[in-house]
Design a protein around this motif. Structure first.
Motif, PDB file in Angstrom:
ATOM      1  N   LEU A  91       0.813  -1.216   0.000  1.00 39.98           N
ATOM      2  CA  LEU A  91       0.000   0.000   0.000  1.00 39.98           C
ATOM      3  C   LEU A  91       0.848   1.269   0.000  1.00 39.98           C
ATOM      4  CD1 LEU A  91      -2.747  -1.034   2.588  1.00 39.98           C
ATOM      5  CD2 LEU A  91      -3.028  -0.817   0.109  1.00 39.98           C
ATOM      6  N   ILE A  94       1.061   3.244  -3.224  1.00 41.67           N
ATOM      7  CA  ILE A  94      -0.152   3.829  -3.800  1.00 41.67           C
ATOM      8  C   ILE A  94      -0.357   5.199  -3.178  1.00 41.67           C
ATOM      9  CG2 ILE A  94      -2.648   3.557  -4.094  1.00 41.67           C
ATOM     10  CD1 ILE A  94      -2.201   0.519  -3.759  1.00 41.67           C
ATOM     11  N   HIS A  97      -5.752   8.727  -5.208  1.00 41.19           N
ATOM     12  CA  HIS A  97      -7.096   8.224  -4.934  1.00 41.19           C
ATOM     13  C   HIS A  97      -7.442   7.183  -5.979  1.00 41.19           C
ATOM     14  CE1 HIS A  97     -11.142   8.110  -3.431  1.00 41.19           C
ATOM     15  NE2 HIS A  97     -11.645   8.453  -4.595  1.00 41.19           N
ATOM     16  N   SER A  98      -7.829   6.016  -5.514  1.00 43.96           N
ATOM     17  CA  SER A  98      -8.008   4.889  -6.433  1.00 43.96           C
ATOM     18  C   SER A  98      -8.831   3.808  -5.754  1.00 43.96           C
ATOM     19  CB  SER A  98      -6.644   4.320  -6.844  1.00 43.96           C
ATOM     20  OG  SER A  98      -5.884   3.966  -5.693  1.00 43.96           O
ATOM     21  N   VAL A 100      -8.464  -0.078  -4.675  1.00 37.99           N
ATOM     22  CA  VAL A 100      -7.380  -1.008  -4.383  1.00 37.99           C
ATOM     23  C   VAL A 100      -7.951  -2.411  -4.160  1.00 37.99           C
ATOM     24  CG1 VAL A 100      -5.494  -1.595  -2.803  1.00 37.99           C
ATOM     25  CG2 VAL A 100      -5.989   0.807  -3.336  1.00 37.99           C
ATOM     26  N   SER A 165      -8.940   3.631  -1.783  1.00 37.70           N
ATOM     27  CA  SER A 165      -7.571   3.687  -1.273  1.00 37.70           C
ATOM     28  C   SER A 165      -7.463   4.409   0.059  1.00 37.70           C
ATOM     29  CB  SER A 165      -6.657   4.356  -2.304  1.00 37.70           C
ATOM     30  OG  SER A 165      -7.136   5.651  -2.632  1.00 37.70           O
ATOM     31  N   LYS A 169      -5.766   2.448   3.217  1.00 39.13           N
ATOM     32  CA  LYS A 169      -4.480   2.986   3.651  1.00 39.13           C
ATOM     33  C   LYS A 169      -4.564   3.506   5.090  1.00 39.13           C
ATOM     34  CE  LYS A 169      -1.893   5.468   0.953  1.00 39.13           C
ATOM     35  NZ  LYS A 169      -0.638   4.691   0.968  1.00 39.13           N
TER      36      LYS A 169
END
Length: 226
Positions: A91, A94, A97-98, A100, A165, A169
């Motif tokens: 993580l 990354i 903003h996505s 995951v 994400s 996270k």
């Protein structure tokens, strides 16, 4: 929306009875991990994959990545002491903003359709956890022995476990706890409601020799269009 898959492949071959880690065992002349990577590459053209491997297996991982049809979408990082720490390491790569996906590297029979279904549900609900209904009779141990529970209320959890994400996270900033058996349990600790979706019966985890035989049969049937 951008898409990242964190594929954790840190298992050993102990239960398989081999010296070769199960993610590298051959299945129809290709490593188990190759099928996992290919499913994610096929699911979305913009999917980016972070493969988490033990340091001593990075070279083998690189060889498998090169054998895929789009190696530029895959990169590697080193795993940690536990699954939790390995996912956390993935993580860290990354930063946008996505959506995951976190997936077991040895669940090599998942389909691109399941990945896309997880994506759609996560966009709508914030997270999506594939699960299937138990088919066996279930008993739970109690202080008085054991008792039967309603199997219709039992769900067997699979991966890819899929999240926005920022949610996952933030969850993985927590200190490790032994109750963190999967990503959903880590996220749930923050008070986030977990959303289950229908998984796939064939989305098994390759753990024992019998699983390899089952996987071979599933791939043969898919090839024949059954």
């Amino acid at each position: 929306m951008e898409k990242f898959a964190v594929i954790v492949a840190g298992g050993s071959g102990l239960r398989m009875g081999t010296t070769v880690p199960k993610q590298f065992l051959l299945l129809r002349d290709k490593p188990v991990l190759w099928y996992t990577l290919t499913a994610f590459l096929d699911a979305f053209q913009d999917m980016q994959i972070i493969l988490v491997l033990p340091e001593q297996h990075l070279r083998t991982g690189q060889d498998i990545i090169r054998s895929t049809y789009d190696p530029d979408r895959i990169w590697m990082t080193i795993g940690g002491e536990t699954r939790f720490h390995s996912v956390r390491n993935g993580l860290q790569h990354i930063n946008r903003h996505s959506i995951v996906f976190v997936h077991d590297g040895v669940r090599c029979l998942l389909t691109p359709e399941l990945i896309r279904k997880c994506y759609d549900a996560a966009v709508d609900k914030g997270n999506a956890i594939p699960a299937i209904t138990a088919v066996d009779t279930i008993r739970i141990e109690t202080v008085n022995g054991n008792e039967q529970i309603d199997r219709n209320k039992v769900r067997i959890i699979q991966t890819p476990q899929t999240f926005f994400s920022d949610i996952i996270k933030t969850a993985f900033e927590q200190d490790y706890h032994e109750s963190f058996t999967d990503e959903a349990s880590v996220v749930e600790k923050l008070g986030v409601k977990i959303h289950l979706i229908d998984g796939e019966g064939s989305n098994i985890k390759i753990t024992r020799p019998l699983d390899l035989l089952i996987a071979e049969r599933v791939l043969e049937e898919r090839e024949m269009g059954i």
